[in-house]
Design a protein around this motif. Structure first.
Motif, mmCIF file in Angstrom:
data_model
loop_
_atom_site.group_PDB
_atom_site.id
_atom_site.type_symbol
_atom_site.label_atom_id
_atom_site.label_comp_id
_atom_site.label_asym_id
_atom_site.label_seq_id
_atom_site.Cartn_x
_atom_site.Cartn_y
_atom_site.Cartn_z
ATOM 1 N N LEU A 1 21.040 -1.968 -8.076
ATOM 2 C CA LEU A 1 21.308 -0.930 -9.211
ATOM 3 C C LEU A 1 20.378 0.102 -9.204
ATOM 4 O O LEU A 1 20.838 1.373 -9.263
ATOM 5 C CB LEU A 1 20.931 -1.805 -10.546
ATOM 6 N N ALA A 2 18.917 0.236 -8.859
ATOM 7 C CA ALA A 2 18.305 1.305 -8.962
ATOM 8 C C ALA A 2 18.747 2.582 -7.995
ATOM 9 O O ALA A 2 18.775 3.643 -8.403
ATOM 10 C CB ALA A 2 16.605 0.687 -8.585
ATOM 11 N N PRO A 3 18.745 2.011 -6.739
ATOM 12 C CA PRO A 3 19.309 3.568 -6.048
ATOM 13 C C PRO A 3 20.627 4.126 -6.380
ATOM 14 O O PRO A 3 21.012 5.091 -5.871
ATOM 15 C CB PRO A 3 19.679 2.753 -4.708
ATOM 16 N N LEU A 4 21.438 3.413 -7.315
ATOM 17 C CA LEU A 4 22.661 4.089 -7.840
ATOM 18 C C LEU A 4 22.652 4.877 -8.957
ATOM 19 O O LEU A 4 23.515 5.522 -9.260
ATOM 20 C CB LEU A 4 23.635 2.700 -7.940
ATOM 21 N N LEU A 5 21.535 4.676 -9.598
ATOM 22 C CA LEU A 5 21.338 5.642 -11.035
ATOM 23 C C LEU A 5 20.858 7.198 -10.591
ATOM 24 O O LEU A 5 20.184 7.399 -9.776
ATOM 25 C CB LEU A 5 20.119 4.870 -11.730
ATOM 26 N N PHE A 6 21.381 7.865 -11.226
ATOM 27 C CA PHE A 6 21.085 9.090 -11.619
ATOM 28 C C PHE A 6 21.337 9.946 -10.350
ATOM 29 O O PHE A 6 20.500 11.066 -9.927
ATOM 30 C CB PHE A 6 19.616 9.484 -12.256
ATOM 31 N N ARG A 7 22.314 9.687 -9.515
ATOM 32 C CA ARG A 7 22.483 10.410 -8.012
ATOM 33 C C ARG A 7 23.315 11.699 -8.388
ATOM 34 O O ARG A 7 24.229 11.784 -9.254
ATOM 35 C CB ARG A 7 23.368 9.311 -7.385
ATOM 36 N N ILE B 1 11.110 3.909 -4.314
ATOM 37 C CA ILE B 1 10.826 5.165 -4.212
ATOM 38 C C ILE B 1 10.043 5.534 -2.921
ATOM 39 O O ILE B 1 10.343 6.715 -2.355
ATOM 40 C CB ILE B 1 9.956 5.628 -5.642
ATOM 41 N N ALA B 2 9.119 4.611 -2.505
ATOM 42 C CA ALA B 2 8.189 4.743 -1.369
ATOM 43 C C ALA B 2 9.380 5.121 -0.059
ATOM 44 O O ALA B 2 9.112 5.754 0.740
ATOM 45 C CB ALA B 2 7.365 3.982 -0.878
ATOM 46 N N GLU B 3 10.411 4.280 -0.133
ATOM 47 C CA GLU B 3 11.285 4.251 1.018
ATOM 48 C C GLU B 3 12.329 5.131 1.023
ATOM 49 O O GLU B 3 13.101 5.406 1.770
ATOM 50 C CB GLU B 3 11.761 2.716 1.088
ATOM 51 N N GLY B 4 12.304 5.919 -0.272
ATOM 52 C CA GLY B 4 13.175 7.266 -0.406
ATOM 53 C C GLY B 4 14.842 6.599 -0.658
ATOM 54 O O GLY B 4 15.679 7.228 -0.599
ATOM 55 N N LYS B 5 14.693 5.233 -1.303
ATOM 56 C CA LYS B 5 16.070 4.555 -1.533
ATOM 57 C C LYS B 5 16.271 4.880 -3.034
ATOM 58 O O LYS B 5 17.357 4.852 -3.296
ATOM 59 C CB LYS B 5 15.851 3.244 -1.170
ATOM 60 N N ALA B 6 15.373 5.135 -3.806
ATOM 61 C CA ALA B 6 15.836 5.353 -5.364
ATOM 62 C C ALA B 6 15.027 6.730 -5.811
ATOM 63 O O ALA B 6 14.009 7.089 -5.514
ATOM 64 C CB ALA B 6 15.218 4.210 -6.128
ATOM 65 N N LYS B 7 15.789 7.299 -6.651
ATOM 66 C CA LYS B 7 15.272 8.379 -7.477
ATOM 67 C C LYS B 7 14.223 8.260 -8.380
ATOM 68 O O LYS B 7 14.502 6.986 -8.868
ATOM 69 C CB LYS B 7 16.407 9.300 -8.076
ATOM 70 N N PRO B 8 13.197 8.730 -8.533
ATOM 71 C CA PRO B 8 12.106 8.423 -9.529
ATOM 72 C C PRO B 8 12.595 8.437 -10.836
ATOM 73 O O PRO B 8 13.259 9.431 -11.139
ATOM 74 C CB PRO B 8 11.167 9.306 -9.167
ATOM 75 N N PRO C 1 7.121 6.659 -12.955
ATOM 76 C CA PRO C 1 6.890 6.414 -11.427
ATOM 77 C C PRO C 1 5.826 7.414 -10.884
ATOM 78 O O PRO C 1 4.894 8.044 -11.469
ATOM 79 C CB PRO C 1 8.154 7.172 -11.089
ATOM 80 N N PRO C 2 5.360 6.945 -9.496
ATOM 81 C CA PRO C 2 4.347 7.746 -9.068
ATOM 82 C C PRO C 2 4.538 9.103 -9.020
ATOM 83 O O PRO C 2 5.638 9.742 -9.099
ATOM 84 C CB PRO C 2 4.434 7.171 -7.607
ATOM 85 N N LYS C 3 3.450 9.943 -9.171
ATOM 86 C CA LYS C 3 3.454 11.506 -9.337
ATOM 87 C C LYS C 3 3.993 11.693 -10.797
ATOM 88 O O LYS C 3 3.901 13.115 -10.918
ATOM 89 C CB LYS C 3 4.091 12.290 -8.180
ATOM 90 N N ASP D 1 0.940 -1.173 -0.154
ATOM 91 C CA ASP D 1 0.047 -0.015 0.002
ATOM 92 C C ASP D 1 0.835 1.284 0.090
ATOM 93 O O ASP D 1 1.224 1.834 1.109
ATOM 94 C CB ASP D 1 -0.999 -0.043 1.227
ATOM 95 N N VAL D 2 1.490 1.471 -1.181
ATOM 96 C CA VAL D 2 2.454 2.559 -1.193
ATOM 97 C C VAL D 2 1.977 3.304 -2.603
ATOM 98 O O VAL D 2 1.067 2.712 -3.601
ATOM 99 C CB VAL D 2 3.951 2.181 -1.572
ATOM 100 N N PRO D 3 2.233 4.652 -3.028
ATOM 101 C CA PRO D 3 2.074 5.083 -4.261
ATOM 102 C C PRO D 3 2.695 4.115 -5.441
ATOM 103 O O PRO D 3 3.772 3.689 -5.249
ATOM 104 C CB PRO D 3 2.737 6.508 -4.213
ATOM 105 N N HIS D 4 1.760 4.151 -6.305
ATOM 106 C CA HIS D 4 2.248 3.145 -7.570
ATOM 107 C C HIS D 4 2.385 3.937 -8.797
ATOM 108 O O HIS D 4 1.836 4.771 -9.153
ATOM 109 C CB HIS D 4 1.379 2.126 -7.591
ATOM 110 N N GLY D 5 3.492 3.501 -9.803
ATOM 111 C CA GLY D 5 3.546 4.290 -10.657
ATOM 112 C C GLY D 5 2.761 3.427 -11.817
ATOM 113 O O GLY D 5 1.801 2.359 -11.402
#
Length: 368
Positions: free
Chosen positions: A362-368, A207-214, A166-168, A139-143
């Protein structure tokens, strides 16, 4: 053989077989990938899989899923005409393709959902993983995963892609997003990363946990089925490279809110999709700044001709694949001044749990 010795051996085998059967917990429940309302196949808390098939006129029924090298699972016929059997041991956690063999003919399991793999739609079963929470529906925002068709003049057809936003996405008309072009493996297609890989759920949770950039993920067919199994050396990348760079990327940039430049564009793929990624990123470093090979080989420092615009090299595999090669390659790249990360999935091989975990890393490492 001596009659007494034979009796002892048979008794011993019976005791061992009985003990083995008694050690299987009878807490079986339907697989999470079953057709609606279907009770079989089932999985227990130890990872055993159990199958039940209605084939009253059949003479032999087996399931391709089973312990490695053991030839699958042979089912036994009951008086009511159904066939049932349980795998010889617990299966690896995660997703598995399988099919039935009924009197020499190959069929899908009518109780299970089908997934495109090995160049055909095959039955699928999920052995719940101990760390399954990261790809769980929450139950988190979904893309949104959209199906799009884009024109391909190079092969005179319309081609399909799936696009995760992604969500939003779209709420802020001025907000634009980086893009990951994510490729499937040999014998699979553009449905694999969402149907088998749960890529959209992995991203939603991160994304909901703030671990990856959308960011946006684009998944399209890699033309891998033009190469027969065992003939990977015959594969030519030129056709797909044209489709990806000259046709798909311009379509995505024109129809989605993208950051349409090299620093905000990544490419990654599993298995043969990793091979495609390696070939294309090395040929066109002006297009992608982040590279990901998931059970798809490695890069060497000598491969990278210009590291000035390269932001990340990510390489992964299962612990039952070639982990030493992956970790060593990352170390060599780092020594050459390249930002390289390796990841090894514990207790997995060339399978989707390896790749789900790899995307999570991988996802949290992208586009930082």
């Amino acid at each position: 053989m001596n009659k007494k010795i034979t009796t002892v051996l048979l008794t011993t085998l019976f005791v061992i077989g009985s003990a083995s059967a008694q050690n299987i917990k009878e807490d079986f429940s339907p697989s999470g990938l079953n057709q609606p309302g279907q009770l079989y196949p089932q999985v227990n808390s130890q990872g055993y899989a159990r199958f039940k098939i209605a084939a009253p006129d059949a003479q032999n029924v087996s399931v391709s899923l089973g312990l490695g090298g053991r030839g699958g699972t042979v089912l036994k016929k009951a008086e009511d005409g159904t066939w049932m059997g349980t795998t010889e041991g617990p299966m690896d956690e995660g997703f598995h393709y399988y099919h039935l063999t009924v009197d020499g003919g190959m069929f899908n399991d009518p109780g299970a959902c089908n997934f495109f793999g090995s160049n055909r739609w095959e039955s699928g079963i999920e052995i719940p993983a101990s760390d399954k929470d990261f790809y769980k529906l929450k139950d988190v925002p979904h893309g949104l995963v959209s199906q799009v068709y884009f024109p391909s003049k190079s092969i005179n057809t319309l081609r399909r892609a799936f696009v995760y936003t992604p969500p939003k996405y779209g709420e802020d008309p001025d907000m634009r997003y980086p893009v990951l072009y994510l490729q499937h493996g040999w014998g699979e297609d553009e449905t694999a990363w969402t149907n088998q890989g749960f890529a959209h759920l992995i991203m939603d949770n991160l994304i909901a946990e703030g671990k990856a950039k959308p960011f946006i993920i684009v998944m399209t067919y890699g033309m891998t089925n033009d190469t027969k199994f065992g003939r990977i050396g015959d594969f030519k990348i030129e056709h797909f490279q044209t489709v990806l760079i000259d046709e798909l990327i311009p379509y995505i940039d024109a129809n989605f809110k993208t950051l349409a430049n090299q620093p905000n564009r990544a490419m990654a793929g599993l298995s043969m999709g990793g091979m495609e990624t390696r070939m294309i990123t090395l040929a066109r470093p002006d297009i992608f700044s982040h590279y990901g090979l998931l059970s798809g080989g490695t890069y060497a420092p000598s491969d990278i001709k210009d590291k000035s615009a390269l932001k990340l090299v990510f390489m992964s595999c299962g612990s039952r694949e070639n982990p030493d090669k992956v970790t060593q390659s990352a170390e060599e790249l780092r020594s050459a001044g390249i930002n390289a990360v390796s990841y090894v999935s514990n207790n997995t091989a060339h399978e989707f749990l390896t790749w789900r975990r790899s995307l999570r890393e991988l996802a949290p490492l992208l586009f930082r």
